[in-house]
Design a protein around this motif. Structure first.
Motif, PDB file in Angstrom:
ATOM      1  N   ARG A 303     -14.153  32.426  58.100  1.00 39.76           N
ATOM      2  CA  ARG A 303     -13.484  32.854  59.336  1.00 39.76           C
ATOM      3  C   ARG A 303     -13.698  31.858  60.474  1.00 39.76           C
ATOM      4  O   ARG A 303     -13.357  32.125  61.617  1.00 39.76           O
ATOM      5  CB  ARG A 303     -14.015  34.228  59.749  1.00 39.76           C
ATOM      6  CG  ARG A 303     -13.578  35.345  58.840  1.00 39.76           C
ATOM      7  CD  ARG A 303     -14.390  36.610  59.070  1.00 39.76           C
ATOM      8  NE  ARG A 303     -14.320  37.062  60.451  1.00 39.76           N
ATOM      9  CZ  ARG A 303     -13.354  37.844  60.938  1.00 39.76           C
ATOM     10  NH1 ARG A 303     -12.374  38.239  60.148  1.00 39.76           N
ATOM     11  NH2 ARG A 303     -13.359  38.226  62.191  1.00 39.76           N
ATOM     12  N   HIS A 454      -5.774  30.549  57.590  1.00 36.19           N
ATOM     13  CA  HIS A 454      -6.109  31.688  58.440  1.00 36.19           C
ATOM     14  C   HIS A 454      -7.585  32.046  58.298  1.00 36.19           C
ATOM     15  O   HIS A 454      -8.189  31.816  57.245  1.00 36.19           O
ATOM     16  CB  HIS A 454      -5.256  32.905  58.075  1.00 36.19           C
ATOM     17  CG  HIS A 454      -3.797  32.706  58.322  1.00 36.19           C
ATOM     18  ND1 HIS A 454      -2.905  32.408  57.309  1.00 36.19           N
ATOM     19  CD2 HIS A 454      -3.073  32.730  59.462  1.00 36.19           C
ATOM     20  CE1 HIS A 454      -1.693  32.283  57.814  1.00 36.19           C
ATOM     21  NE2 HIS A 454      -1.767  32.470  59.123  1.00 36.19           N
ATOM     22  N   ARG A 455      -8.128  32.636  59.341  1.00 38.13           N
ATOM     23  CA  ARG A 455      -9.512  33.087  59.264  1.00 38.13           C
ATOM     24  C   ARG A 455      -9.656  34.139  58.172  1.00 38.13           C
ATOM     25  O   ARG A 455      -8.836  35.039  58.062  1.00 38.13           O
ATOM     26  CB  ARG A 455      -9.960  33.679  60.601  1.00 38.13           C
ATOM     27  CG  ARG A 455     -10.297  32.633  61.646  1.00 38.13           C
ATOM     28  CD  ARG A 455     -11.025  33.257  62.813  1.00 38.13           C
ATOM     29  NE  ARG A 455     -11.490  32.248  63.744  1.00 38.13           N
ATOM     30  CZ  ARG A 455     -12.383  32.472  64.706  1.00 38.13           C
ATOM     31  NH1 ARG A 455     -12.883  33.689  64.847  1.00 38.13           N
ATOM     32  NH2 ARG A 455     -12.762  31.533  65.510  1.00 38.13           N
ATOM     33  N   GLN A 618      -7.150  36.436  67.978  1.00 41.00           N
ATOM     34  CA  GLN A 618      -7.360  36.855  66.586  1.00 41.00           C
ATOM     35  C   GLN A 618      -8.239  38.093  66.496  1.00 41.00           C
ATOM     36  O   GLN A 618      -7.938  39.040  65.759  1.00 41.00           O
ATOM     37  CB  GLN A 618      -7.991  35.709  65.784  1.00 41.00           C
ATOM     38  CG  GLN A 618      -8.162  36.008  64.302  1.00 41.00           C
ATOM     39  CD  GLN A 618      -9.597  36.350  63.930  1.00 41.00           C
ATOM     40  OE1 GLN A 618     -10.518  36.007  64.661  1.00 41.00           O
ATOM     41  NE2 GLN A 618      -9.778  37.014  62.822  1.00 41.00           N
ATOM     42  N   GLU A 622      -6.794  41.547  65.123  1.00 37.78           N
ATOM     43  CA  GLU A 622      -7.444  41.965  63.879  1.00 37.78           C
ATOM     44  C   GLU A 622      -7.863  43.424  63.956  1.00 37.78           C
ATOM     45  O   GLU A 622      -7.850  44.145  62.945  1.00 37.78           O
ATOM     46  CB  GLU A 622      -8.647  41.075  63.601  1.00 37.78           C
ATOM     47  CG  GLU A 622      -9.268  41.289  62.222  1.00 37.78           C
ATOM     48  CD  GLU A 622     -10.427  40.354  61.964  1.00 37.78           C
ATOM     49  OE1 GLU A 622     -10.413  39.643  60.951  1.00 37.78           O
ATOM     50  OE2 GLU A 622     -11.354  40.333  62.797  1.00 37.78           O
ATOM     51  N   GLY A 627      -4.166  39.507  62.196  1.00 38.91           N
ATOM     52  CA  GLY A 627      -5.084  38.408  61.926  1.00 38.91           C
ATOM     53  C   GLY A 627      -4.491  37.104  62.390  1.00 38.91           C
ATOM     54  O   GLY A 627      -3.428  37.065  63.014  1.00 38.91           O
ATOM     55  N   GLY A 628      -5.192  36.004  62.082  1.00 39.80           N
ATOM     56  CA  GLY A 628      -4.701  34.689  62.466  1.00 39.80           C
ATOM     57  C   GLY A 628      -5.827  33.801  62.916  1.00 39.80           C
ATOM     58  O   GLY A 628      -6.863  33.705  62.262  1.00 39.80           O
ATOM     59  N   HIS A 629      -5.652  33.156  64.079  1.00 42.81           N
ATOM     60  CA  HIS A 629      -6.628  32.225  64.617  1.00 42.81           C
ATOM     61  C   HIS A 629      -7.007  32.635  66.031  1.00 42.81           C
ATOM     62  O   HIS A 629      -6.416  33.541  66.615  1.00 42.81           O
ATOM     63  CB  HIS A 629      -6.057  30.802  64.633  1.00 42.81           C
ATOM     64  CG  HIS A 629      -5.659  30.314  63.280  1.00 42.81           C
ATOM     65  ND1 HIS A 629      -6.545  29.782  62.381  1.00 42.81           N
ATOM     66  CD2 HIS A 629      -4.448  30.313  62.671  1.00 42.81           C
ATOM     67  CE1 HIS A 629      -5.895  29.457  61.270  1.00 42.81           C
ATOM     68  NE2 HIS A 629      -4.633  29.767  61.425  1.00 42.81           N
ATOM     69  N   ALA A 633      -2.211  34.304  66.726  1.00 43.38           N
ATOM     70  CA  ALA A 633      -2.406  35.440  65.811  1.00 43.38           C
ATOM     71  C   ALA A 633      -1.187  36.347  65.861  1.00 43.38           C
ATOM     72  O   ALA A 633      -0.328  36.218  66.742  1.00 43.38           O
ATOM     73  CB  ALA A 633      -3.670  36.222  66.186  1.00 43.38           C
TER      74      ALA A 633
END
Length: 663
Positions: A303, A454-455, A618, A622, A627-629, A633
């Motif tokens: 992550r 992606h994380r 993110q 989340e 999710g994402g960065h 995100a």
């Protein structure tokens, strides 16, 4: 009376009826005197039966009254002498009566007061619906009780039933004391890794390096001492700490402040030091506790590092993750991964490539790059595709019409047929099973490769043969471009293939402005040499005038609070690419640190989040299933209204800001 004579005593009404018939017969045949005599006897019998029935009824009523009185006396004696605290509550929650044991432990005048002063979660409707049958861990007078509930109906009217509730307080103090002692002494294993150790050391002057290393070790050892734990260093930048579970709650309460303390080290290092911590607990043996810690640390590293992950059975908790990912300068890992991928490709009969649900240009571009790499190694490869994102439709149409790419895209049915030959599955731009285009097909493959930027999320695919997840990368197309350089000795790409890989990098970096590093530009330079043209790439994303107006309308709906802009539109957006584009445009406005755009795309609410770096979008998205960065995100919500989606987003933002203030 013996049961064998019961047949000689039928109902009295039958006797009376027979006698009346005979008396009538006497009168009919002119036996007047006999008839009158019978009538007098019949009258006496009627009087006798009425009197006898009344006596029996009176006797029965006296019996019932005596029985009720006895039961009431017995009930009162039982309730008052029951060897546990007891209270009676009415349907409004008011306490009507309590025995001496209850009044002794409460030390209050309870009558007429609400039970909520002792049981905060007391909910009458849930009790009536049988959703609550016992309250656990109720503390009264330093003792701990479990409260059993007995519902008693006080009237029988169907429309308006009333109840009283008997609450029995079972003393569980000894049980909970022993349980907490046992729980506090459970073994917890923490694996601590300085996740950017090499980069930090290289960024520091040689004369300061010993002092930097000593400061890192000093803080980590002090951290272990605060836990009264056992610590051992097993590599240059890796430690294992074993401690009691009683100290973990303090770590959680402090939000793992060791992450901040380490980041504040300034010994001439140009890059801040960050830790990744994996903690395992509540396994059936020490070996499995250690395995939990290993899995938790891998997830923390996947992550982006600078965070702690606790694995408690199947439950995962995340802390930290507020700093930007640091780009790794060396390509050693990319070369090793490419070599392992090439071996799996060579061993496979054919390769199936799949991206995430409704793949975007980064997912399509990465899939095309892997396709070309497999073809150059002499293997048949196919891209499993249903319906691409609207932003990638133009690109997909180009490949469908291309003679060199005939049959490149297959559907789920064809892919299922090919699984009989045990092909290799390569997932690009996704690592979560619930997010892939066809989740049901995952279990059909024995060999799976994951390439993603992606994380890492908690529900990642665990049985992957190779998992190459690098959150520092700008895009999956960047990772695939690097892999191609080691996958094939002299890689060759068609112009359109190089352009679509460049397009994936171009879109995810927002025209090379976000998450770009040295390796991003190196990948772009490699694609440029193979025929990628940025002018042609920009043409792939040219807007028509209606799209431009719709995006402007969406941006104009934004409201700004605490430097965060939120724009939303309930009408269906024709092009889903408008949503992230609007979020990007909002960041260009002075004073906006982060932006969120919500819009309805088909049957879903799509949310895009963007940040300049100080706010972690993110972590926010989340918490609502996205999710994402850190700076880019997204999330999708189904079966919700735009108002409900906006409320959930606002709650997530407020929680994030609240946690940030605590830090």
């Amino acid at each position: 009376m013996d049961n064998k004579f019961k047949y000689f005593f039928p109902n009295t009404k039958i006797y009376m009826f027979i006698i009346a018939v005979f008396i009538s017969i006497f009168f009919i045949f002119d036996h007047i005197y006999i008839g009158i005599t019978g009538l007098l006897l019949f009258g006496y019998l009627v009087f006798y039966n009425i009197r006898n029935n009344r006596l029996k009824i009176d006797e029965w009523e006296r019996f019932i009254e005596d029985l009720s009185a006895n039961i009431d006396v017995a009930g009162r004696n039982t309730l008052s002498k029951i060897p546990m605290p007891l209270v009676i509550v009415n349907s409004e929650g008011q306490m009507l009566w309590g025995n001496n044991l209850f009044t002794n432990i409460t030390s209050k005048n309870i009558y007429g007061k609400n039970i909520n002063i002792f049981i905060k979660d007391f909910n009458l409707q849930k009790i009536l619906d049988k959703k609550i049958e016992v309250f656990e861990k109720i503390v009264l007078d330093r003792n701990v009780y479990n409260v059993l509930i007995s519902k008693v109906e006080t009237n029988s009217e169907k429309q308006d039933k009333k109840y009283i509730f008997l609450l029995y307080f079972l003393d569980k103090t000894d049980y909970y004391t022993i349980y907490e002692m046992y729980n506090d002494k459970k073994t917890v294993v923490a694996l601590v890794e300085c996740d950017n150790f090499d980069e930090v050391i290289k960024s520091t002057e040689e004369t300061n390096r010993p002092a930097l290393i000593a400061e890192i070790e000093k803080k980590i050892n002090a951290f272990a001492s605060s836990l009264e734990g056992f610590i051992r260093k097993y590599d240059d930048n890796k430690y294992i700490i074993v401690f009691d579970n009683s100290h973990l709650s303090q770590l959680i309460e402090n939000k793992f402040d060791i992450l901040d303390n380490i980041r504040e080290i300034d010994m001439g290092n140009k890059i801040p030091v960050t830790l990744s911590i994996g903690i395992g607990k509540n396994a059936d043996c020490l070996y499995n506790i250690h395995q939990y810690a290993v899995a938790a640390k891998d997830l923390a590293l996947g992550r982006g590092g600078d965070q702690a992950v606790i694995k408690d059975g199947d439950r995962l908790s995340f802390f930290g993750g507020k700093s930007k990912e640091v780009e790794k300068k060396t390509r050693v890992k990319a070369r090793v991964i490419a070599h392992a991928i090439s071996e799996l490709i060579d061993q496979s009969s054919e390769i199936i490539i799949m991206g995430h649900d409704t793949p975007d240009i980064d997912s399509i571009g990465a899939a095309i790059g892997i396709y070309r790499g497999c073809r150059q190694r002499g293997k048949n490869a196919y891209i499993l595709l249903n319906k691409p994102d609207s932003s990638a439709e133009k690109v997909v149409d180009i490949f469908i019409k291309s003679k060199e790419h005939q049959g490149i895209f297959i559907n789920e049915e064809t892919a299922f047929q090919k699984t009989l030959r045990n092909p290799l599955l390569i997932l690009v731009d996704v690592h979560r099973k619930s997010f892939v285009e066809f989740p049901d097909i995952i279990d059909k493959f024995s060999n799976i490769i994951i390439i993603d930027h992606h994380r890492k999320s908690a529900d990642f695919i665990e049985n992957a043969t190779i998992s190459y997840i690098e959150p520092y990368a700008s895009s999956t197309c960047e990772l695939v471009t690097e892999i191609l350089q080691y996958l094939i000795e002299k890689p060759k790409l068609l112009d359109i293939e190089a352009q679509v890989l460049m397009a994936g990098i171009y879109v995810d970096t927002k025209n090379f402005t976000f998450k770009t590093g040295v390796r991003t530009f190196e990948a772009a330079g490699f694609l440029k040499r193979l025929g990628a043209d940025l002018i042609e790439v920009r043409k792939l994303f040219a807007d028509d005038f209606d799209t431009y107006k719709e995006r402007a309308k969406l941006i104009s709906s934004a409201t700004i609070r605490n430097g965060i802009a939120i724009a939303c539109q309930d009408t269906i957006v024709k092009d889903s690419l408008i949503v992230p584009q609007a979020a990007d445009e909002l960041l260009k406005i002075n004073g906006i640190e982060a932006s969120f755009v919500l819009a309805r795309v088909g049957n879903e609410i799509v949310i895009s989040g963007r940040s300049l770096g100080d706010i972690n979008v993110q972590l926010i998205l989340e918490s609502i299933g996205g999710g994402g960065h850190m700076t880019i995100a997204g999330a999708k919500l189904s079966n919700v209204s735009i108002e409900e989606a906006k409320q959930r987003l606002n709650d997530a933002i407020n929680n994030y800001l609240k946690e940030s203030d605590k830090k």
